[in-house]
Design a protein around this motif. Structure first.
Motif, PDB file in Angstrom:
ATOM      1  N   GLY A 282      -1.786   4.199   3.022  1.00  0.00           N
ATOM      2  CA  GLY A 282      -1.907   4.476   4.458  1.00  0.00           C
ATOM      3  C   GLY A 282      -2.600   3.383   5.257  1.00  0.00           C
ATOM      4  O   GLY A 282      -2.316   2.190   5.113  1.00  0.00           O
ATOM      5  N   ILE A 283      -3.522   3.814   6.101  1.00  0.00           N
ATOM      6  CA  ILE A 283      -4.182   2.904   7.052  1.00  0.00           C
ATOM      7  C   ILE A 283      -5.034   1.861   6.315  1.00  0.00           C
ATOM      8  O   ILE A 283      -5.031   0.680   6.661  1.00  0.00           O
ATOM      9  CB  ILE A 283      -5.050   3.740   8.022  1.00  0.00           C
TER      10      ILE A 283
ATOM     11  N   TYR B 167     -13.833  19.111   8.315  1.00  0.00           N
ATOM     12  CA  TYR B 167     -13.333  17.761   8.621  1.00  0.00           C
ATOM     13  C   TYR B 167     -13.776  17.357  10.028  1.00  0.00           C
ATOM     14  O   TYR B 167     -14.315  16.267  10.238  1.00  0.00           O
ATOM     15  CB  TYR B 167     -11.805  17.752   8.513  1.00  0.00           C
TER      16      TYR B 167
ATOM     17  N   ILE C 128     -17.082  12.273   0.988  1.00  0.00           N
ATOM     18  CA  ILE C 128     -16.216  11.130   1.313  1.00  0.00           C
ATOM     19  C   ILE C 128     -16.428  10.663   2.759  1.00  0.00           C
ATOM     20  O   ILE C 128     -16.659   9.481   3.017  1.00  0.00           O
ATOM     21  CB  ILE C 128     -14.736  11.495   1.072  1.00  0.00           C
TER      22      ILE C 128
ATOM     23  N   ALA D 178       0.045   9.870   3.993  1.00  0.00           N
ATOM     24  CA  ALA D 178      -0.017  10.993   3.051  1.00  0.00           C
ATOM     25  C   ALA D 178      -0.975  12.050   3.580  1.00  0.00           C
ATOM     26  O   ALA D 178      -0.717  13.251   3.479  1.00  0.00           O
ATOM     27  CB  ALA D 178      -0.490  10.484   1.694  1.00  0.00           C
TER      28      ALA D 178
ATOM     29  N   ALA E 287      -8.406   1.845   0.032  1.00  0.00           N
ATOM     30  CA  ALA E 287      -7.536   0.732   0.435  1.00  0.00           C
ATOM     31  C   ALA E 287      -6.187   0.708  -0.256  1.00  0.00           C
ATOM     32  O   ALA E 287      -5.497  -0.309  -0.215  1.00  0.00           O
ATOM     33  CB  ALA E 287      -8.271  -0.573   0.157  1.00  0.00           C
TER      34      ALA E 287
ATOM     35  N   ARG F  10     -10.018   4.711  -5.259  1.00  0.00           N
ATOM     36  CA  ARG F  10     -10.149   5.612  -6.404  1.00  0.00           C
ATOM     37  C   ARG F  10      -9.334   5.214  -7.634  1.00  0.00           C
ATOM     38  O   ARG F  10      -9.829   5.231  -8.759  1.00  0.00           O
ATOM     39  CB  ARG F  10      -9.726   7.016  -5.938  1.00  0.00           C
TER      40      ARG F  10
ATOM     41  N   VAL G 268     -12.067   5.170   4.078  1.00  0.00           N
ATOM     42  CA  VAL G 268     -11.771   6.312   3.210  1.00  0.00           C
ATOM     43  C   VAL G 268     -12.113   7.624   3.930  1.00  0.00           C
ATOM     44  O   VAL G 268     -13.111   7.725   4.646  1.00  0.00           O
ATOM     45  CB  VAL G 268     -12.518   6.209   1.851  1.00  0.00           C
ATOM     46  N   GLY G 269     -11.229   8.610   3.753  1.00  0.00           N
ATOM     47  CA  GLY G 269     -11.446   9.878   4.435  1.00  0.00           C
ATOM     48  C   GLY G 269     -10.652  10.970   3.758  1.00  0.00           C
ATOM     49  O   GLY G 269      -9.683  10.705   3.046  1.00  0.00           O
TER      50      GLY G 269
ATOM     51  N   SER H 207      -1.891  12.755   6.767  1.00  0.00           N
ATOM     52  CA  SER H 207      -1.421  13.513   7.939  1.00  0.00           C
ATOM     53  C   SER H 207      -0.211  14.380   7.585  1.00  0.00           C
ATOM     54  O   SER H 207       0.124  15.306   8.310  1.00  0.00           O
ATOM     55  CB  SER H 207      -1.054  12.566   9.084  1.00  0.00           C
TER      56      SER H 207
END
Ligand SMILES: NC(=O)c1ccc[n+]([C@@H]2O[C@H](COP(=O)([O-])OP(=O)(O)OC[C@H]3O[C@@H](n4cnc5c(N)ncnc54)[C@H](OP(=O)(O)O)[C@@H]3O)[C@@H](O)[C@H]2O)c1
Length: 350
Positions: free
Chosen positions: A86-87, A228, A186, A264, A83, A107, A162-163, A266
């Motif tokens: 980014g998204i 991925y 993750i 970050a 969180a 993190r 999270v990804g 992409s």
């Protein structure tokens, strides 16, 4: 007499020919009916697509426990993973502005503190709590500690955001073991574990929303991003099964099928009609909960950013899998070449 018999002959010939015409036209009529049905079906599908993407609203967030206007802090909690950028950061900010208290699981402590402060300014009154966790290396004890930190809060929304993707496109046989392991930990385990922590309360309260950050790379297998791509495909199956299970308890589940968003991860810096910034992307998601957009016929999924929804619909309906695979291979191979050149330039500059 001659005239009469020739007239009779003509009538008989005409009758014979029209009988023949009727016989020949049966398959034609069938074909036209099938064609008509196909066209009608496509017209309905396009109408539904346009309505979903541009006209119809989604389910109101009040259904999931958002506080009423003017009562910040009185709503349910939203748990957002990943969180601080980014998204995920946008989900945290926008859910707080829309009446949720937010619990951030991510993190980096310093970034969590910064986001907490930012939310405090953007959504005064909303409660913000956080828990630092590295989902790449989290153990059973870490998940137990996360569960304890979430405690018995009334969680109305969970965003499994999270990804991790590959550092750069890479052939599977050259993928570093650590990268492969981190991506699975993750994208797969964190989603399963956090969902397992949060959903029992939702089931008990018969209310909740679970959003999963899916990817086009899951829907369309992506060579050179195979790990991925595989983890995001896992999410599609998991999400649909979970969606059906939880729908029996009044909990809404939706996988957000996402093409590129500026972030970050992409490594894309410029937005376009197809590639939005996180802010409008998330605002659109929250306005379209439950709408499928371009993900028609795929229960519990949505591709609701307008250009991405159109893109999804077109690729799904008009482009063959074989072509998609080879197109994506070429696209990723070119990204890999550029990434390697950039890494070499950076190494030289040091
Ligand atoms: N951006 C796209 O084009 C795109 C497309 C399709 C799907 N998605 C999906 O959307 C989701 C979010 O992507 P994004 O582009 O917003 O990513 P992002 O900008 O890179 O942000 C990732 C967030 O996750 C956190 N994070 C990363 N590794 C972590 C770990 N090991 N443990 C805990 N937290 C961790 C980061 O924290 P730190 O700040 O501490 O690193 C950051 O807050 C992902 O699931 C991604 O697969 C993105």
């Amino acid at each position: 007499m001659n005239f009469f018999s020739s007239f009779q002959e003509k009538v008989q010939l005409h009758a014979a020919s029209s009988t023949t015409t009727t016989k020949v036209s049966v398959p034609l009529v069938l074909l036209a009916a099938v064609g008509g049905l196909v066209v009608f079906n496509w017209a309905l599908s396009i109408l539904q697509l346009v309505l979903d993407l541009y006209v119809l609203p989604g389910v109101s967030l009040s259904k999931f426990g958002a506080a009423k206007k003017g009562q910040p802090g009185q709503g349910a909690w939203a748990v957002v993973t990943g969180a601080t950028d980014g998204i995920g950061k946008e989900f945290a900010l926008q859910l707080a502005k829309r009446g949720f208290n937010v619990f951030l699981a991510s993190r980096t402590t310093a970034k969590l503190q910064a986001v907490q402060e930012e939310i405090g300014q953007a959504a005064p009154g909303a409660k913000v709590d956080w828990f630092p966790i590295d989902f790449a290396a989290a153990t059973a004890d870490d998940y137990a500690a996360l569960a304890k930190a979430i405690g018995d809060r009334d969680v109305g929304v969970l965003v499994n955001n999270v990804g991790m993707s590959h550092n750069m496109p890479v052939p599977f046989h050259e993928t570093e073991d650590k990268e492969l392991e981190n991506i699975v930990n993750i994208n797969v385990f964190a989603t399963l574990r956090v969902t397992k922590i949060v959903t029992p309360g939702m089931v008990k309260r018969k209310r909740g929303l679970v959003l999963q950050l899916g990817s086009f790379a899951g829907q369309f297998p992506s060579p050179l991003l195979s790990t991925y791509s595989g983890t995001k495909a896992f999410l599609i199956g998991f999400n649909a099964a979970l969606g059906e299970e939880l729908s029996r308890s009044g909990v809404t589940v939706q996988l957000l099928n996402t093409y590129f968003v500026v972030s970050a991860m992409s490594k894309i810096r410029k937005s376009s009609a197809l590639i939005p910034m996180p802010k409008p992307y998330v605002a659109n998601v929250l306005a379209k909960i439950g709408r499928q957009g371009g993900a028609q016929g795929r229960p519990f999924e949505g591709t609701v950013w307008p250009m991405q929804g159109l893109f999804d619909w077109i690729i799904t309906n008009l482009v063959g899998t074989r072509y998609r695979l080879s197109f994506t291979y070429d696209q990723q191979a070119s990204i890999r070449k550029r990434a390697i050149r950039k890494a070499e330039r950076q190494a030289k500059a040091q």
